[in-house]
Design an enzyme around this catalytic site. Structure first.
Site, PDB file in Angstrom:
ATOM      1  N   LYS A   1      -8.735  18.850 -57.772  1.00 58.50           N
ATOM      2  CA  LYS A   1      -9.572  18.104 -56.836  1.00 58.50           C
ATOM      3  C   LYS A   1     -10.771  17.453 -57.546  1.00 58.50           C
ATOM      4  O   LYS A   1     -11.298  16.443 -57.091  1.00 58.50           O
ATOM      5  CB  LYS A   1     -10.078  19.012 -55.714  1.00 58.50           C
ATOM      6  CG  LYS A   1      -9.003  19.743 -54.924  1.00 58.50           C
ATOM      7  CD  LYS A   1      -8.079  18.800 -54.179  1.00 58.50           C
ATOM      8  CE  LYS A   1      -7.263  19.473 -53.085  1.00 58.50           C
ATOM      9  NZ  LYS A   1      -6.233  20.401 -53.563  1.00 58.50           N
TER      10      LYS A   1
HETATM   11  C1  PLP Z   1      -4.957  20.695 -53.077  1.00 59.32           C
HETATM   12  C2  PLP Z   1      -4.057  21.410 -54.000  1.00 59.32           C
HETATM   13  C3  PLP Z   1      -2.683  21.169 -54.015  1.00 59.32           C
HETATM   14  C4  PLP Z   1      -2.025  20.221 -53.051  1.00 59.32           C
HETATM   15  O1  PLP Z   1      -2.384  18.891 -53.267  1.00 59.32           O
HETATM   16  P1  PLP Z   1      -2.172  17.797 -52.111  1.00 59.32           P
HETATM   17  O2  PLP Z   1      -2.802  16.567 -52.607  1.00 59.32           O
HETATM   18  O3  PLP Z   1      -2.886  18.355 -50.898  1.00 59.32           O
HETATM   19  O4  PLP Z   1      -0.714  17.692 -51.884  1.00 59.32           O
HETATM   20  C5  PLP Z   1      -1.906  21.827 -54.952  1.00 59.32           C
HETATM   21  N1  PLP Z   1      -2.461  22.717 -55.815  1.00 59.32           N
HETATM   22  C6  PLP Z   1      -3.780  22.969 -55.821  1.00 59.32           C
HETATM   23  C7  PLP Z   1      -4.307  23.961 -56.781  1.00 59.32           C
HETATM   24  C8  PLP Z   1      -4.624  22.325 -54.932  1.00 59.32           C
HETATM   25  O5  PLP Z   1      -5.928  22.600 -54.933  1.00 59.32           O
END
Ligand code: PLP
Length: 495
Positions: free
Chosen positions: A113
């Site tokens: 993120k």
């Molecule tokens: C948010 C997240 C995901 C999923 O990603 P999306 O964009 O919501 O599909 C997968 N792994 C981790 C560690 C995340 O923080």
């Protein structure tokens, strides 16, 4: 330069500039902003291969954020991808187990993120200035664990903003929770909600669609925006690392120019993998986008049957950031492959809301062939994590393990030997209990902070800066609320 405007997935007559779309976060009709005409890119590998992360970021961002000037974009990029990341190359690519892991967790909060949330606050700041916004921007965020902390880190003490994060009280790891509730900053609030991620996300979406509430707060001097991947300003920066990893493979002599590769993406809200789809539309040579789910496998069902059916219980898993039933960004994919047919998208979304499911027509179903859907059961995830650790001395987190497990099954079933990049979305240090359960099941220590040290010893990797001594930081946020109370709580927080 061609101007790209944005419209709602539910109203293809609306038009907004990119800065307006970023400021709004979500359209007033509940739809998501998508480009009205998809930009195109001249791909010259001999040129691209010389660029670093920031330079590639600029080349991608300028295609989508056309009302930002070059200086503005570079200001945002330079402030985002700096020493906050623990490596200058931002997203290292590691060859392990005969495949490639793209480590997207070298930012301050140890999850992918950060790749977008380290830039979003700057994009919003510039966008506000551009649009002469004199109000405070309140960032409302629902989190399955990782977005919350990354957004808090990005927006803490950013002038002119307020940030409120809602997380599911039992739906995040101990470390994720600790990261959030110890967040400092004059403008931050962190609230647990009695419910799951979908409850938090729905609550936030309802507020964005509540004209009365928006007007009331507008009068008090606030406008709302979102740090979730429903914000196009989150999505566009995520396209960058798809190109970056391809270029890395070229540099390392692993592929030839133009050779197609696969990506395997551990998926929840469908934001990360949608950025991959956008990269493909820009011309990145991608064969399959492998969509990896955990046992909350609604996307697996959808990609295989064409029916999206939310009438099911949400399971809590060892990959909590993917414990999601309503994958918001799928709406953007549906919009794109239906040729921006907003009445079609509206019908599907209505049906999802009223009947609990929708079924796409055969033409749309055919266009889903860019994707392959798979899922991993809990024991398969832990088994895969252990396998990678034992066979190649490489420690991955549980979300990445879901992806690896699905990729193995994909390869077995399809016999496709195309080179594949697995998106490694979080550091194993974020999910110590589950990681230890996989690699050292006899260890029954229950203290996450103790386990972090054990993981550091086992993996010979030092504890990442972002969580060192996290157990000794003061808890600053301890509010818990019911989902019905979210709106009132926000009103109280914004005097
Ligand atoms: C948010 C997240 C995901 C999923 O990603 P999306 O964009 O919501 O599909 C997968 N792994 C981790 C560690 C995340 O923080």
């Amino acid at each position: 330069m061609k101007q790209v405007l944005y419209m709602s997935t539910r109203d293809n007559k609306s038009r907004f500039s990119s800065s307006q779309a970023i400021l709004k976060g979500i359209a007033e009709d509940g739809g998501l902003f998508v480009p009205d005409k998809f930009p195109s890119m001249d791909i010259d590998w001999d040129y691209l291969i010389k660029l670093n992360y920031k330079e590639i970021a600029y080349d991608i961002l300028k295609l989508f954020l056309t009302d930002f000037t070059e200086a503005e974009l570079k200001y945002c990029i330079n402030n985002a991808y700096d020493e906050k990341f623990d490596t200058e190359i931002i997203a290292p690519l590691k060859k392990k187990m005969g495949t490639f892991f793209l480590e997207l967790y070298h930012g301050p909060t140890l999850a992918f993120k950060d790749m977008a949330l380290s830039i979003l606050p700057y994009l919003i700041k510039v966008a506000a200035k551009k649009n002469n916004i004199d109000k405070k921007i309140c960032i409302l965020t629902a989190t399955s664990g990782d977005t919350g902390k990354a957004a808090l880190e990005g927006f803490a003490d950013v002038e002119g903003t307020e940030i409120i994060v809602f997380y599911p009280v039992n739906g995040v790891s101990e470390i994720q929770k600790r990261q959030m509730v110890t967040q400092e900053g004059k403008n931050v609030s962190v609230i647990a909600i009695n419910g799951n991620f979908d409850d938090a996300q729905n609550g936030v979406k309802q507020i964005f669609n509540n004209r009365g509430m928006l007007n009331e707060l507008d009068e008090k001097g606030y406008i709302f925006s979102s740090a979730n991947s429903i914000n196009i300003g989150r999505l566009v920066p995520q396209i960058v690392y798809y190109f970056y990893s391809y270029i890395q493979l070229l540099k390392d002599g692993e592929i030839k120019k133009g050779e197609k590769i696969n990506f395997t993406v551990p998926t929840g809200n469908f934001g990360n993998i949608l950025a991959g789809f956008y990269a493909k539309k820009l011309g990145l040579p991608i064969n399959k986008l492998i969509c990896a789910s955990n046992i909350n496998n609604i996307l697996y069902d959808f990609l295989n049957t064409g029916t999206y059916d939310k009438r099911r219980e949400l399971n809590l898993t060892v990959s909590p950031s993917m414990d999601i039933i309503i994958s918001s960004n799928l709406e953007r994919l549906l919009s794109n492959i239906s040729g921006n047919d907003s009445s079609y998208v509206n019908n599907l979304m209505d049906s999802l809301y009223k009947n609990g499911y929708y079924e796409v027509d055969s033409k749309i179903k055919n266009s889903l062939k860019d994707f392959y859907g798979g899922y991993a059961k809990e024991d398969e995830t832990l088994e895969s994590l252990k396998e990678v650790f034992e066979k190649d001395d490489y420690l991955i987190d549980t979300h990445t393990a879901v992806a690896y497990s699905v990729y193995k099954a994909y390869k077995n079933t399809t016999k496709d030997n195309t080179k594949t990049v697995i998106l490694s979305t979080a550091s194993p240090f974020k999910f110590p209990k589950s990681v230890i359960k996989a690699i050292d099941p006899k260890n029954n220590s229950i203290d996450d902070f103790e386990l972090i040290k054990i993981i550091s010893n086992l993996s010979q990797i030092s504890v990442p800066k972002g969580i060192v001594n996290i157990d000794q930081r003061d808890v600053l946020h301890s509010k818990v609320c019911n989902k019905e109370e979210m709106m009132q709580l926000i009103k109280n927080l914004l005097p």
